[in-house]
Design an enzyme around this catalytic site. Structure first.
Site, short mmCIF file in Angstrom:
data_model
loop_
_atom_site.label_atom_id
_atom_site.label_comp_id
_atom_site.label_asym_id
_atom_site.label_seq_id
_atom_site.Cartn_x
_atom_site.Cartn_y
_atom_site.Cartn_z
CB CYS A 142 -49.87 91.38 34.41
SG CYS A 142 -49.13 91.23 32.78
CG HIS A 162 -52.25 72.65 29.47
ND1 HIS A 162 -51.10 72.54 28.72
CD2 HIS A 162 -53.26 72.91 28.60
CE1 HIS A 162 -51.39 72.72 27.45
NE2 HIS A 162 -52.69 72.97 27.34
CD GLU A 217 -44.84 86.75 31.45
OE1 GLU A 217 -43.89 86.91 32.25
OE2 GLU A 217 -45.99 87.15 31.68
#
Ligand SMILES: [Zn+2]
Length: 406
Positions: free
Chosen positions: A265, A310, A351
């Site tokens: 991550c 985005h 998530e």
């Protein structure tokens, strides 16, 4: 056929018969007896043209009371122009409120109508309740800022344009100088302070929210007598009703990375987030909603989704610059929404389907008292960089540091 209200045999059911037998309108009769309105409305009643010859203007002059009610409606830009008519529309649930306006505004030549339309998109007969007068009588209308009776005027604005959510009062009003003056006068003369918010469902409108719970109480105290007089308004603002929690799910795609994290991550990567926004509160007896799902969606979309979708979460704001974890993301989202949704109860951010975070943040009242979670604020604190230890960065030794590379 037999009238289900009076049990008498009649040739056909009409508003005239219902008016005599029970006082309901056809639309209310259809709702009460769960019959399709299409079966009760004859073809000639659909899209019938109104007859302007049936309107007349009383010769007497409006008194202070009529002027106050009318000026408040003018302030709210409440009338719609339809050919030669000016029309005030109403939901059927508020029919008695509309009839209260009819009584108060008779001096301006208003008449009540229940009008029926059929459209290709609705595929059924739709009823619209309204009072209307002739545009030719508009010269009799007072200006928006003619406030003869402040309490009545304010009560009409609250009854017509107001909603109450978690004990805060919201007013959706047109963006105009008279509206700004009205809001300013409430603050100056009655210590009722307001927060100006974006209107996300009505163009050219501003959403005003009482700043604190105390401001809302002062407002309701000011208009209580009149609100209790205006039908349906006391239901909305004072009736005890059941509570419920509604939840809206929205999705956004974002990239992020986790700074100083020993794992994959740490690298920039993307994913699809599922956000569930839960809002609780009293069911508004005039809408049947805690909050309209469509409105909830548009608030979350414009306050949150449009800022995150985005985007790279780390670059959305300083708080997320360090760690865009679901935990910190929820705190950020909470702070974006709470002014608009004081009934906000819980956020769930997924998530992945297996990894999600549930967060219940502080209430609007707690936030106003400064009780903010400060877990987010490390990198935006003004004192960051001010510690004596930072002198080490400028000291002699720093010159001896070597740049290490592979
Ligand atoms: Zn009947």
């Amino acid at each position: 056929m037999r009238c289900l209200e009076c049990n008498k045999e009649i040739t056909h059911l009409s508003n005239e018969h219902l008016n005599e037998c029970c006082g309901l309108t056809l639309q209310e009769y259809a709702i009460r007896h769960h019959i399709s309105l299409d079966l009760l409305v004859s073809e000639s009643m659909v899209a019938a043209k109104d007859n302007s010859a049936s309107f007349s203007l009383p010769s007497r002059q409006p008194d202070a009371r009529a002027q106050s009610v009318m000026a408040a409606l003018v302030l709210m830009d409440a009338f719609e122009q339809q050919q030669e008519f000016l029309v005030l529309n109403s939901e059927v649930r508020r029919l008695d409120q509309l009839l209260w306006y009819l009584r108060e505004l008779q001096v301006y030549g208003f008449q009540y109508r229940q009008e029926y339309t059929y459209t290709d998109s609705s595929h059924r007969v739709i009823a619209n309740n309204c009072i209307k007068t002739m545009r030719a009588y508009e010269h009799k209308f007072p200006d928006a800022d003619l406030i003869a009776d402040v309490e009545l005027y304010t009560a009409v604005v609250v009854a017509q344009a107001g909603e109450i959510h978690s004990d805060y009062v919201f007013l959706s009003l047109p963006e105009s100088k008279p509206v700004e003056n009205f809001i300013e006068q409430l603050t100056q003369n009655y210590q009722i302070r307001w927060i100006r918010l974006n209107s996300y469902n009505k163009p050219d409108h501003v959403l005003y929210r009482t700043e604190s719970l105390e401001d809302a109480q002062r407002l309701l105290q000011l208009v209580k007598t009149h609100l209790q007089e205006i039908p349906c308004a006391s239901d909305r603002f004072f009736a005890q009703t059941a509570n419920a929690v509604v939840s809206k799910e929205l999705v956004f795609d974002s990239a992020h990375f986790i700074t100083d994290h020993p794992g994959k991550c740490e690298n920039l990567h993307g994913g699809r987030y599922n956000l569930n926004v839960k809002v609780g509160g009293r069911i508004d007896p005039l809408t049947g909603f805690v909050i309209d799902y469509g409105y909830l969606k548009s608030v979350v979309k414009q306050r949150v989704i449009n800022r995150l979708d985005h985007q790279t979460l780390n670059f959305v704001c300083a708080d997320l610059g360090w760690r865009s974890s679901t935990e910190l993301l929820n705190i950020f989202i909470w702070e974006q929404l709470i002014d608009y949704l004081p009934g906000l109860q819980e956020l769930q951010t997924y998530e992945t389907t297996q990894s999600y975070c549930v967060y219940k943040g502080p209430s609007l009242e707690q936030i106003q008292k400064g009780e903010l979670p400060d877990v987010l604020k490390h990198f935006s604190r003004p004192e960051l960089g001010k510690s004596l230890l930072r002198k080490l960065l400028r000291s002699e030794q720093i010159k001896d540091l070597k740049v290490v590379s592979q």
